[in-house]
Write an enzyme that holds these catalytic residues in place. Structure first.
Site, PDB file in Angstrom:
ATOM      1  N   ARG A  81     -16.663  -0.061  -1.868  1.00 20.50           N
ATOM      2  CA  ARG A  81     -15.670  -0.541  -0.905  1.00 20.50           C
ATOM      3  C   ARG A  81     -15.944  -2.036  -0.738  1.00 20.50           C
ATOM      4  O   ARG A  81     -16.562  -2.475   0.228  1.00 20.50           O
ATOM      5  CB  ARG A  81     -15.798   0.234   0.408  1.00 20.50           C
ATOM      6  N   LYS A 121       0.870  -1.178   0.000  1.00 20.36           N
ATOM      7  CA  LYS A 121       0.000   0.000   0.000  1.00 20.36           C
ATOM      8  C   LYS A 121       0.904   1.223   0.000  1.00 20.36           C
ATOM      9  O   LYS A 121       1.507   1.566   1.026  1.00 20.36           O
ATOM     10  CB  LYS A 121      -0.929   0.004   1.209  1.00 20.36           C
ATOM     11  N   LYS A 142      -7.343  -3.530   3.429  1.00 18.05           N
ATOM     12  CA  LYS A 142      -6.087  -2.820   3.698  1.00 18.05           C
ATOM     13  C   LYS A 142      -5.627  -3.092   5.122  1.00 18.05           C
ATOM     14  O   LYS A 142      -6.421  -3.137   6.053  1.00 18.05           O
ATOM     15  CB  LYS A 142      -6.243  -1.324   3.442  1.00 18.05           C
TER      16      LYS A 142
END
Length: 513
Positions: A370, A211, A376
């Site tokens: 989403r 990320k 994440k």
């Protein structure tokens, strides 16, 4: 259609917290709307002008004429006035704009004036969020909600989808396809607490990707023409000549890909986020000495005439690997081993990145959602929250707006749930920024200790945990909250929800209920 029908519906939406009642009322209004006005009505009740910006803010609405005793306005007249106001330019434009607004408000009743003011200032909060509106469109058009969502995903325009659905049904919606050069809303990731939990939620095997601490972009290439869009769908191509040139080097004629832009140091580690954001925020081409931006791609949505949105994640990754050099791809690991996944996370952090994203190998690309297929993982607990109010500082902070009130989005009401306050993590630069910003967003007097602001500014908050609290309506408050950065790349509708906070509380052993 009479304008009063729209404003009355808005009042009814604000008065009921029940999602089902909101959908029923909206669907009834849409069915009764003339075809030419459906898109306008959907846009307004979603809190947006069809023109987006017309140069009108609170300062333009400080002094209004008395309301009209009887309604006389119609939707077409109001929409035409907004368009004319937005085109005012040059000598005499301010006077012309003022005259148009005064004429419009003089013809509006009290409830119509209230709606106009809230719409024009971005303060129309009535619970008609995109999900509620999509359900209402599906019911009004008597179509499956999946068709509405997919068309909205591909067009990034719910008003346009509403107009097509109510006028042409399924056949009209089939015309919404991914088009190279026209951005779609990006797929977003949910939050989880660890790589092991991510593996469990994704079936035992998943892909893990770094990320990056950069700016999300969607890139479109059609021959030599390259377009770069932010996650907010803003075209920023002209600001990144070096990135566009790099994308022209990929061996394909037409493609749409998802990725990150990031400024790098000479050793390959990321520059501070503010450096990257500074390049994105500028309105011009880079000047001499500006940090060079690197692009890293992690997904592909279209390649040479073939849409890949519905392909599983593993297949899209295979196509991307065959197309894009490793140096321009985000590092990726497919594993079922929690220790291996944890080592991959540690490596990402060691390289200065935010964490990792775990991805399902079977999930499609859920643009604009989403989805549960992306999770994440960041070592620091963070939330993207909305500033609801701010307090004047004391001592060395006297004269600046300091302590901020934090709110999570409530998807059921369209409002925000306060989670606490913080003044921690604020540098002098942040204090200067938020003083300027929140004076602009002030929703009332600015000389009182607490300054209420329009809920528009998103801030990324780090926190150590969640604790029970009878002081706040959600029953929880953040522990040791501190400011990481302000997120100008996100709008309030993209902030984290109170459900996310409560899920976190439960996952960490706190029963907030």
């Amino acid at each position: 259609m009479q304008f009063l029908q729209v404003t009355a519906t808005s009042d009814e939406l604000a008065a009921t917290p029940a999602r089902g009642q909101k959908v029923t009322r909206l669907a009834a209004l849409l069915r009764s709307s003339p075809a030419a006005e459906v898109a306008t009505v959907v846009s307004w009740l979603s809190g947006e002008l069809t023109q987006r910006q017309i140069g009108v803010g609170w300062a333009s609405l400080r002094s209004l004429p008395p309301p009209a005793p009887q309604p006389s306005l119609d939707v077409a007249t109001v929409e035409a006035t907004f368009t004319e106001v937005g085109t005012c330019a040059g000598p005499g434009s301010q006077s012309r704009r003022r005259h148009l607004l005064e004429t419009l408000f003089a013809a509006a009743t009290e409830s119509e004036q209230r709606f106009l003011t809230r719409l024009l200032t971005g303060d129309l909060r009535q619970g008609a969020l995109a999900g509620v509106m999509a359900d209402a469109i599906a019911r009004a058009a008597e179509l499956p909600i999946a068709q509405i969502r997919r068309a909205a995903m591909l067009s990034a325009s719910l008003p346009a989808v509403a107009a097509a659905a109510l006028d042409g049904g399924s056949e009209a919606l089939a015309g919404f396809r991914l088009q190279v050069g026209h951005p779609v809303s990006p797929m977003l990731a949910q939050t989880t607490t660890s790589t092991a939990e991510a593996l469990g939620r994704l079936g035992g095997t998943a892909a893990f990707e770094w990320k990056l601490d950069g700016i999300r972009v969607q890139v479109h290439r059609d021959g030599a023409d390259v377009r770069i869009f932010t996650r907010g769908l803003e075209d920023v191509t002209s600001r990144f000549d070096e990135t566009a040139e790099a994308l022209r080097g990929i061996a394909a004629d037409r493609f749409v890909a998802d990725g990150e832009l990031m400024a790098l140091r000479p050793d390959g580690r990321p520059q501070p986020f503010q450096v990257t954001a500074g390049r994105v925020g500028t309105q011009t081409a880079p000047v001499a000495g500006a940090p060079e931006m690197a692009v890293f791609l992690f997904d592909i949505l279209h390649l040479d005439g073939t849409d890949l949105l519905d392909e599983p994640g593993a297949r899209r990754a295979e196509v991307l690997t065959g197309l894009v050099p490793a140096a321009a791809r985000i590092p990726r690991l497919v594993t079922s081993d929690p220790a291996e996944a944890e080592a991959f996370l540690a490596d990402a952090l060691a390289h200065g990145q935010e964490g990792v994203v775990a991805k399902s190998l079977t999930a499609p690309y859920e643009a604009g959602r989403r989805g549960a297929g992306w999770l994440k993982i960041k070592p620091v607990h963070t939330l993207d929250l909305v500033v609801l109010a701010v307090e004047w500082g004391s001592g060395r902070r006297r004269g600046t707006l300091s302590n901020i009130h934090l709110g999570a989005r409530d998807p059921r009401t369209g409002g925000f749930v306060m989670l606490g306050k913080t003044f921690k993590g604020m540098t002098d630069a942040i204090l200067d920024f938020q003083t300027r910003r929140f004076l602009e967003l002030a929703d009332g007097p600015t000389d009182s200790y607490v300054v209420r602001v329009r809920p528009e500014q998103v801030v990324e908050i780090a926190f150590d945990g969640v604790q029970r609290s009878s002081r706040y309506p959600g029953g929880v408050a953040l522990r040791f909250a501190r400011v990481l950065r302000y997120r100008d790349d996100k709008n309030a509708g993209e902030a984290d929800t109170i459900d996310t906070v409560l899920d976190f509380a439960k996952a960490t052993g706190l029963d907030a209920g």
